[in-house]
Design an enzyme around this catalytic site. Sequence first.
Site, PDB file in Angstrom:
ATOM      1  N   THR A 194       0.225 -54.895   1.010  1.00  0.00           N
ATOM      2  CA  THR A 194       0.621 -53.596   0.861  1.00  0.00           C
ATOM      3  C   THR A 194       0.167 -52.832   2.204  1.00  0.00           C
ATOM      4  O   THR A 194      -0.386 -53.355   3.265  1.00  0.00           O
ATOM      5  CB  THR A 194      -0.519 -53.021  -0.069  1.00  0.00           C
ATOM      6  N   ASP A 195       0.963 -51.704   2.365  1.00  0.00           N
ATOM      7  CA  ASP A 195       0.634 -51.010   3.320  1.00  0.00           C
ATOM      8  C   ASP A 195      -0.662 -50.371   2.989  1.00  0.00           C
ATOM      9  O   ASP A 195      -1.032 -50.413   1.864  1.00  0.00           O
ATOM     10  CB  ASP A 195       1.986 -49.663   3.429  1.00  0.00           C
ATOM     11  N   TRP A 196      -1.283 -49.560   4.065  1.00  0.00           N
ATOM     12  CA  TRP A 196      -2.500 -49.089   3.808  1.00  0.00           C
ATOM     13  C   TRP A 196      -2.780 -48.188   2.731  1.00  0.00           C
ATOM     14  O   TRP A 196      -2.081 -47.080   2.766  1.00  0.00           O
ATOM     15  CB  TRP A 196      -3.213 -48.714   5.043  1.00  0.00           C
ATOM     16  N   GLY A 250      -1.423 -48.187  -0.361  1.00  0.00           N
ATOM     17  CA  GLY A 250      -0.196 -48.279  -1.079  1.00  0.00           C
ATOM     18  C   GLY A 250      -0.375 -48.943  -2.567  1.00  0.00           C
ATOM     19  O   GLY A 250      -1.466 -49.664  -2.839  1.00  0.00           O
TER      20      GLY A 250
END
Length: 795
Positions: A284-286, A288
Amino acid sequence: MKNKLFVLILLFSVGLISVGQTVPQLGKDPVAKVIAAMTLEEKVSLVVGVGMRMPGAPPSTSAALQQASPVVGQTQDLVSGAAGTTFAIPRLGITSMVVADGPAGLRISPTRQNDNATYYCTAFPVATLLASTWDVDLVNKVGQAMGNEVLEYGVDVILGPGMNIHRNPLCGRNFEYYSEDPLVTGKIGAAMVNGIESQGVGTSIKHYAANNAETNRNALNTIVSERALREIYLKGFGITVTEAQPWTVMSSYNLINGVYAPENHDLITKVLRNDWGFQGYVMTDWFGGRDPVAMMNAGNDLLMPGNPNQTKAILEGVKAGKLDVKILDRNVERILNIILQTPRFKGYKFSNKPDLKAHAEVTRQAAAEGMVLLKNNFALPLPQEVKKIAAFGNTSYEIITGGTGSGDVNEAYSVALVEGLQNAGYAVNENLQAMYSGYLKAAKEGKQRSRGFMMGSVPVSELTVNSDIVNSMVNVTDAAIITIGRNSGEGYDRKAEEGDFELSSAEKDLIKLVATAYQAKSKKVILILNVGGVVETASWKEIPDAVLLAWQAGQETGNSIADVISGKVNPSGKLASTFPVNYKDVPSARNFPGKVTEQAQAQPATSEAGMMGAFMRPQAAEVTYEEGIYTGYRYYNTFNVPVSYEFGYGLSFTTFEYSNVMLSATKFNKQITITVDIKNTGKVPGKEIVQLYLGAPSVRIDKPESELKGFAKTRLLQPGEVHTLTFTIDEKSLASFNPPTSSWVADAGQYTVKFGASSKDIRQTASFTLGKYLNVDKESVALVPKAKINELKPE
C-alpha cells in the site's frame, strides 16, 4: 521443576522445539517449508510493516498518528529517514526490508544523532525532465546511479518511479510522473526500473492506478471506463511490468469505480498478476486502504507503514473465517521471495559512501539532455562576444531542483543559475545579484508562510524591478536572462491562476520591461522556465528572444542550464506533455480535481494544517473521466484544438532531414518493420528524437487522429551524418480495447505510419493495410464502472 517441565511441553506442542529437527531457514530451505514453520502471529507481522514515526509533524497531528507508531522501533536504527521497514523473524532467518522514497533520488536523513558523518544523496532530475530526453539508455544510466546509492546506504527498495499519467497539468505531483502518453511512461519507467534493479536493489512503481490528482486523494472515487483505463491509465504500468518486472508495485490511495485501489481484486490480481504476469509483491501507499482483510484478499500483500490495528484486524479476520489462511500464506510467500533477493538478506556490507561526484556528472548530463528549447530567435547558443549577463528573477538565485513532499531529496548542494553561469565563464552582474540576494534573505528572515507539513513554503513574491534598474543593467551587460520558477508537491494540486499555472502580473511586467530595454539595444533576452510541470506560455512567449524549458533538473541545474545556453550541449529534449494555449482548453479542465460529494459537504471541514490535515480527515469526493481516451495530444489533434507547444515538440541548434521510409510489407501479417533515415543538415553536431505515430481506421471503434507507437533518439550526429532507425509495428500496436468483449481489437483498413519531429510536425508518411478485423488479445473482465459514462467521442 514442574514449571520448567510445563514450559518445555508447551514449546514442543507449538512446534518451537522438536527432537532431531532444526527450524527451517529462509534461503536454505524451501519457502513453503519456512511458511509452514511460521506461527499465525509471525505471518501477520510480516504482511504489516513495523510502523513509522513522523519527525517534524505538527503537534496537532500527534494524536491521530499514535496508531502509526512503530510495532518494532527498528526503522530509524537501520537507516535513519527511511520510509518504513518490514518485520524481521530471526529464528527463521527472515531479515527486514528497508524501503525509502523516492522518484528523484533516495530520500534519507542527511545527518544522524551522535554521528559526524553525512549521508547526502544525489538529487536527480525530476521525471518530467527525464521523459523529455526520450532516451531509454540515458534513463537507465540515471537508474544505475540512483540504485547504487540505494545499495550503498543500506536500503533494499526505493519507492519509485512514479507512473501516473499527466491527465491534467494542475496535478501537484506531475513532476514525479513522466508523460501524458502511456508508451513514453512505460518505456521510460521500464528503463528506470531496469537501471535501479541492476544494482541488486528493488523498486516500487507507483501509484497504481489512476491517481491523477492530490486533492482529497485518499477519498477520491475515480470513475473511469474500462477502455480509458486499459489504453491510458494502466498501459504504462503494464509496459513496465512486462519489460522490467519491478520487485514491488505500490497501490494508490484513491478508489477506482467505487473500490479502494488496495482493496481492488480486479486491479491487483486480475489485471496486474493474471493479465500482465507480475511476479513481485504489492504494498500500500502509506496508510492507504481502509479494510486490512479486504486488502489481503485483493492481493495487496504488504500494508505500509503498518500499525497495531491492522495486525489485530488480520488476526481476527483469520480466526473469524473472513480471511483464509491460504491467502495469507500466498501473500507471505510473495514477500519472502523478494526478501531473498535483497542486499540485507544477502549480507551485503554497505559502505555509506556512494560515489556522489560521479553521480553528479550523470545528473548534469541527463539534465542538459532533457531540457527543451521552446523558442530561439538567433539568441542561443550565446555568441562568444557575450560575456556579461544580467540575471533577473528570484529563481535565478535560488534555483528549484525538485518538488516537495516524498519526492524531495536531501542533497549536499545545489547549483543556482548564477553559479552555473559563473562556472561557465560568464560574469553575472554583481549589483543585481546583491539586490536579489538581499531581498530573498530578508524574505526568509521574515514570516515566510508554510504550505503545511512536507509541502514546502509559499514562494517569495517576485522582486519588483523598475525601469531605472533595467536601464542601468542594459548599459553594462551583453544579454539578459529571466528565470521563472514554480514548485508543487505531494498533498495539494496547483491552481489555474496567476502566480501558478499562469504567470503573475509582476512576472509578465518583468519580461516586458527587460525585453523592451534590451531589444532596443539589439541585445538578447533569454527566458528560463524552472518548473516541474506545464505552465501557460501563449500570452507572453513572443516577447523574449529564446525560451528554454529547464524543468527542475536536480542538484546540477545551474551547470546544466549553462551547458545548454553556452552551446556546450546542443538541446535535444522534446515535450512529453502538451502546453495548451489556455487551461480551459484542457479536456479535463471542467472536472479536475473532482467534486466533494453531498455526504462530505455535510461534514465539518478539518482544522488540521497542510497535507496531514487533508490526509487524516479527507473529504469524500469523486471525479468522472468524461474525456475517456482523449487526453493530451489525442484530444488536441483529434478535435483540432490549437496548442501553444505540442506533444513531442522541441528545437535544436541544428536541423534534421527525414527520408527513405521503407516498410517490410504493405499488407500487415503479424508485424511490419519500418526504417527511416535521419540526416543532420545543419552546421553543428546534434541528436534528434524521432517519433512514430499511427493513424488507424475507425470502423467498429472510434480512434484518435493518431497515437504514438514508437520512438528513438539518434546518436550524436555530425553535420551531414545519417542514422538509419528501425521500428517494429506488431498486432498490439494496431489494437484498441473493446469493453464488450474485454479484448484488444483492430479494424480492417488502411493504417498510416507518420514519422514526426513532433505530434504535429510530420516529416514522412507511409501506409499499409490490414485485410480483416483482428482480435488480438483477450483480457480479464475487470474494473467495470457501476454506471455508464457519457464519454467524449469525435463526430
